[in-house]
Write an enzyme that holds these catalytic residues in place. Structure first.
Site, PDB file in Angstrom:
ATOM      1  N   HIS A 117      34.489  29.006  43.461  1.00  0.00           N
ATOM      2  CA  HIS A 117      34.521  30.173  42.576  1.00  0.00           C
ATOM      3  C   HIS A 117      34.789  29.709  41.148  1.00  0.00           C
ATOM      4  O   HIS A 117      35.362  28.639  40.929  1.00  0.00           O
ATOM      5  CB  HIS A 117      35.571  31.172  43.039  1.00  0.00           C
ATOM      6  CG  HIS A 117      35.100  32.004  44.192  1.00  0.00           C
ATOM      7  ND1 HIS A 117      35.213  33.371  44.223  1.00  0.00           N
ATOM      8  CD2 HIS A 117      34.485  31.659  45.349  1.00  0.00           C
ATOM      9  CE1 HIS A 117      34.700  33.832  45.338  1.00  0.00           C
ATOM     10  NE2 HIS A 117      34.257  32.806  46.055  1.00  0.00           N
ATOM     11  N   GLU A 118      34.337  30.530  40.183  1.00  0.00           N
ATOM     12  CA  GLU A 118      34.286  30.103  38.781  1.00  0.00           C
ATOM     13  C   GLU A 118      33.617  28.723  38.691  1.00  0.00           C
ATOM     14  O   GLU A 118      34.148  27.800  38.090  1.00  0.00           O
ATOM     15  CB  GLU A 118      35.669  30.070  38.133  1.00  0.00           C
ATOM     16  CG  GLU A 118      36.374  31.405  38.111  1.00  0.00           C
ATOM     17  CD  GLU A 118      37.067  31.705  39.436  1.00  0.00           C
ATOM     18  OE1 GLU A 118      37.051  32.874  39.860  1.00  0.00           O
ATOM     19  OE2 GLU A 118      37.636  30.779  40.051  1.00  0.00           O
ATOM     20  N   GLU A 135      30.500  31.398  43.773  1.00  0.00           N
ATOM     21  CA  GLU A 135      30.505  32.647  43.025  1.00  0.00           C
ATOM     22  C   GLU A 135      29.419  32.522  41.953  1.00  0.00           C
ATOM     23  O   GLU A 135      28.248  32.448  42.274  1.00  0.00           O
ATOM     24  CB  GLU A 135      31.893  32.885  42.446  1.00  0.00           C
ATOM     25  CG  GLU A 135      32.203  34.321  42.114  1.00  0.00           C
ATOM     26  CD  GLU A 135      33.629  34.474  41.630  1.00  0.00           C
ATOM     27  OE1 GLU A 135      34.247  35.500  41.964  1.00  0.00           O
ATOM     28  OE2 GLU A 135      34.137  33.594  40.917  1.00  0.00           O
ATOM     29  N   HIS A 159      42.545  27.195  50.356  1.00  0.00           N
ATOM     30  CA  HIS A 159      42.286  27.669  49.000  1.00  0.00           C
ATOM     31  C   HIS A 159      42.897  26.709  47.999  1.00  0.00           C
ATOM     32  O   HIS A 159      44.059  26.303  48.140  1.00  0.00           O
ATOM     33  CB  HIS A 159      42.873  29.063  48.797  1.00  0.00           C
ATOM     34  CG  HIS A 159      42.509  29.667  47.481  1.00  0.00           C
ATOM     35  ND1 HIS A 159      43.434  30.055  46.532  1.00  0.00           N
ATOM     36  CD2 HIS A 159      41.296  29.931  46.930  1.00  0.00           C
ATOM     37  CE1 HIS A 159      42.809  30.545  45.470  1.00  0.00           C
ATOM     38  NE2 HIS A 159      41.512  30.467  45.682  1.00  0.00           N
ATOM     39  N   HIS A 160      42.097  26.305  47.030  1.00  0.00           N
ATOM     40  CA  HIS A 160      42.541  25.436  45.947  1.00  0.00           C
ATOM     41  C   HIS A 160      42.206  26.088  44.615  1.00  0.00           C
ATOM     42  O   HIS A 160      41.102  25.937  44.104  1.00  0.00           O
ATOM     43  CB  HIS A 160      41.843  24.070  46.022  1.00  0.00           C
ATOM     44  CG  HIS A 160      42.341  23.185  47.113  1.00  0.00           C
ATOM     45  ND1 HIS A 160      41.574  22.158  47.636  1.00  0.00           N
ATOM     46  CD2 HIS A 160      43.521  23.159  47.786  1.00  0.00           C
ATOM     47  CE1 HIS A 160      42.268  21.539  48.584  1.00  0.00           C
ATOM     48  NE2 HIS A 160      43.444  22.132  48.694  1.00  0.00           N
ATOM     49  N   GLU A 161      43.119  26.847  44.066  1.00  0.00           N
ATOM     50  CA  GLU A 161      42.947  27.329  42.702  1.00  0.00           C
ATOM     51  C   GLU A 161      43.447  26.247  41.752  1.00  0.00           C
ATOM     52  O   GLU A 161      44.460  25.601  42.001  1.00  0.00           O
ATOM     53  CB  GLU A 161      43.712  28.626  42.473  1.00  0.00           C
ATOM     54  CG  GLU A 161      43.636  29.148  41.047  1.00  0.00           C
ATOM     55  CD  GLU A 161      42.211  29.332  40.550  1.00  0.00           C
ATOM     56  OE1 GLU A 161      41.845  28.700  39.530  1.00  0.00           O
ATOM     57  OE2 GLU A 161      41.460  30.096  41.201  1.00  0.00           O
ATOM     58  N   GLU A 217      35.677  41.743  43.280  1.00  0.00           N
ATOM     59  CA  GLU A 217      36.965  41.978  42.636  1.00  0.00           C
ATOM     60  C   GLU A 217      36.838  42.884  41.409  1.00  0.00           C
ATOM     61  O   GLU A 217      37.775  43.598  41.052  1.00  0.00           O
ATOM     62  CB  GLU A 217      37.640  40.654  42.256  1.00  0.00           C
ATOM     63  CG  GLU A 217      36.911  39.824  41.227  1.00  0.00           C
ATOM     64  CD  GLU A 217      35.928  38.833  41.826  1.00  0.00           C
ATOM     65  OE1 GLU A 217      35.640  37.822  41.154  1.00  0.00           O
ATOM     66  OE2 GLU A 217      35.451  39.080  42.958  1.00  0.00           O
TER      67      GLU A 217
END
Length: 684
Positions: free
Chosen positions: A468-469, A487, A388-390, A493
């Site tokens: 995502h986003e 996404e 995961h890379h936010e 969510e």
């Protein structure tokens, strides 16, 4: 002081000459008002390009009737100005194409790519003589067209301040399903259902339905090094592209030669046929550029995620930290017991929820998470970690650490990563070469480049990307098959904390809008039906149906492990349902009301069917003629039970088996907010 006077005779001669000159000019203009036509292989759909008062226009016809009325083409270009008036069309060149290609993964293994093509030069007749070619591909169920900018001295550095492509809907008043473009929450809005004349600025895909039932969707394909467009209503049912902004003051800057993304128009007689027409978006993209992608493996996953949305765990370190070594190992044990191939771990790395992601470290763990130990344990259990890379929208920082981050994951046996860009629209951060901070939109030219850079660097490390986003999907998974999902819509969510949560009409709308663009990581499977403060407006059977209805080659079992232990029948379906398909058929549906989809397992004879409905209960009559005729099947069905629905017992679910034959019809009731899921296995 007055000028010389003319005699009546000389005045008459002057007037005659002026009229003659005007006649010659209008005659010349009339000769330039040519129209070129290209029709689909079946001859039903035609694309025409011509000029009206020297402005280039196009229209689209179906069975001789207008679908898109004459619509202008053009650009606002920096320097020599607007490119639209005084344009002459050259002679077209034509080509045809007919092939069937194979997806490495997808809704259907084989995709038919058949079209007729026309390229038309469009050249200004003024001093600049700027030339732009229009390339149109006409399929049996839609049209794609794009602008090609050839190399030329007068347009070598193209600075585009606006694109003037129009879409004028013909055929009377239409309804529209759309989400707003350019607003703070990117693509994560509930869909509006309004008359087309009430649309403001919309993201694409946007879907229209005319009074005669014709369905039209407008989108784009192959968005590469260009700004995404929003669709702006100008007046009535006349729409124009509106390019997402950039920090440079322009919308797009490119050196010629280059071409724009394809502007795609999908056309179908009903909603199920519109879903099938979405293959056009894939076909307008280039073939696989990565070569062997056997390392891209469709699968189901679980992960450290839902507890954060319930606010029982946190992404950042502290007493509620979710991504601990022990929590990860617990999830690995659960995945190994139930056949899930990977475990998503969010919040393991340093820097969470700092301002604009300025403190993220993509290869450095929090003290309570041991990546070496976790990945070694996962390997011993036959499970992988999903990385995961936010970024919190700090795409510039991510790019600077990109190589280190993907090398780190590759060394730890990570083959897929979920990326995130949580920031308001216009809040993506990058830096110029001199270190000056700049702010960009999620769907501007910079981010179109960024997402491709990420895909390419990930591919070099044999890692698949689930963004995502993101920027919207435009079919680039054909060219870069490691772009497995994304996404770009309201996900599960919002069922935890959204105000309001996603209503039951959400998925039946997504199928015929957002899903026309490509896979969506909805993250279904909330078998507890429990958000932070209230139950989800779904039934238990509906949560299972989403695995078939909303396509993604990676599907999450998003609930907590302890909740699956309390719902063994639901877990049994999630364990069994495939994620990669041989064929897909939309059996029935209406936008925003219901959708029923059948998919055949890739490489298998079994079929899986899912159905979802809005807040109205309905019975669907399933035509099973897609099965082998007279072959016996066992149908295992998970459906809403008596007294169920969102107005009753949402957990009421019946799991049953029935004997059927190919060609039978089967009636299934979906209660309010509910649905059903079904497997169809041939009897050996």
């Amino acid at each position: 002081m007055t000028g010389p006077t003319r005699s009546p005779a000389r005045m008459l001669l002057w007037l005659l000459g002026a009229l003659a000159a005007l006649g010659l000019a209008s005659g010349a203009a009339a000769q330039d008002e040519v129209t070129h036509r290209q029709c689909s292989p079946d001859g039903e759909l035609c694309f025409e390009i011509g000029t009206e008062q020297t402005i280039p226009v196009y229209r689209v016809l179906r069975d001789g009737e207008e679908v898109i009325a004459p619509s202008k083409l053009g650009f606002m270009l920096r320097g020599a100005g607007k490119w639209q008036n005084g344009v002459a069309l050259g002679d077209p060149t034509r080509a045809s194409h007919d092939e069937t290609w194979e997806q490495p993964w997808g809704e259907s293994r084989l995709v038919i790519d058949r079209y007729n093509e026309m390229r038309v030069p469009m050249t200004e007749r003024g001093k600049t003589q700027r030339r732009i070619d229009l390339v149109a591909r006409v399929f049996d169920n839609g049209v794609g067209f794009r602008y090609d900018f050839p190399r030329q001295d007068q347009l070598s550095d193209a600075i585009i301040d606006g694109e003037l492509t129009e879409f004028v809907l013909a055929g009377g008043d239409a309804e529209a399903w759309w989400i707003p473009g350019g607003e703070w929450n990117r693509y994560e809005f509930l869909y509006n259902a309004t008359p087309a004349r009430e649309v403001g600025i919309a993201h694409t895909p946007i879907t229209f339905r005319r009074a005669d039932g014709l369905h039209i969707a407008i989108h784009e394909a192959a968005l590469v090094d260009y700004s995404a467009f929003w669709l702006q209503r100008i007046e009535g049912q006349r729409f124009r592209t509106m390019l997402a902004p950039s920090s440079g003051g322009w919308k797009v800057r490119r050196e010629a030669p280059f071409h724009t993304p394809w502007r795609a128009i999908l056309i179908a007689g009903d909603a199920p046929a519109l879903y099938a027409a979405a293959d056009i978006v894939l076909n307008l993209n280039e073939p696989n550029a990565l070569g062997d992608v056997s390392w891209v493996r469709p699968h189901k996953y679980v992960g450290i995620w839902w507890a954060m949305h319930l606010d029982t765990w946190s992404w950042n370190d502290g007493p509620k930290h979710g991504a601990t070594t022990q929590h990860a190992m617990d999830y690995i044990d659960f995945a190994a017991r139930h056949g899930f191939k990977s475990v998503l771990v969010e919040g393991w790395n340093k820097g969470w929820w700092s301002e604009s992601g300025r403190n993220f470290e993509f290869a450095e763990a929090y003290p309570d998470f041991d990546m070496d130990r976790v990945t070694a344990y996962a390997k011993s259990k036959g499970v992988e970690i999903m990385g995961h890379h936010e970024t919190a929208g700090n795409a510039g920082l991510y790019e600077r650490q990109l190589e280190e981050a993907y090398d780190y994951y590759q060394r730890h046996g990570v083959h897929s990563v979920k990326t995130g860009y949580v920031a308001d629209a216009g809040g993506v951060l990058r830096e110029d070469a001199d270190g000056t901070e700049q702010w960009e939109y999620h769907d501007g030219q910079y981010m179109a480049r960024h997402h491709l850079l990420v895909a390419k660097r990930a591919a070099a490390h044999e890692i698949a990307v689930n963004a995502h986003e993101p920027i919207k999907d435009t079919g680039l998974r054909r060219t870069y098959p490691n772009l497995v999902s994304r996404e770009g819509a309201r996900g599960t969510e919002y069922m935890a904390w959204g105000e309001p949560p996603n209503p039951p009409s959400h998925e039946p709308t997504l199928v015929f809008t957002r899903m026309l663009s490509g896979p969506f990581d909805l993250t279904p499977g909330i078998v507890s039906l429990q958000g932070r403060e209230s139950l989800l407006p779904n039934t238990l059977a509906r949560q299972l149906a989403d695995y078939v209805v909303i396509y993604s080659p990676i599907q999450m079992a998003a609930d907590l492990p302890e909740n699956y232990a309390k719902a063994p029948d639901a877990l049994a379906f999630i364990e069994q349902v495939p994620v990669d398909w041989e064929r897909t058929k939309v059996l029935s549906g209406e936008i925003g009301q219901y959708a029923v989809i059948a998919r055949q397992r890739r490489g298998g004879d079994d079929w899986w069917v899912g159905g979802v409905t809005d807040a109205d209960a309905r019975t669907v009559d399933l035509d099973l003629s897609f099965l082998h005729p007279d072959t016996r099947y066992v149908a295992e069905i998970w459906r809403d039970g008596e007294g169920g629905g969102i107005d009753g017992n949402r957990f009421a679910m019946v799991r049953e088996t029935r004997a059927i034959r190919g060609g039978d019809r089967l009636a299934i009731e979906m209660l309010a907010g509910g649905g059903f899921a079904m497997s169809l296995r041939p009897v050996r």
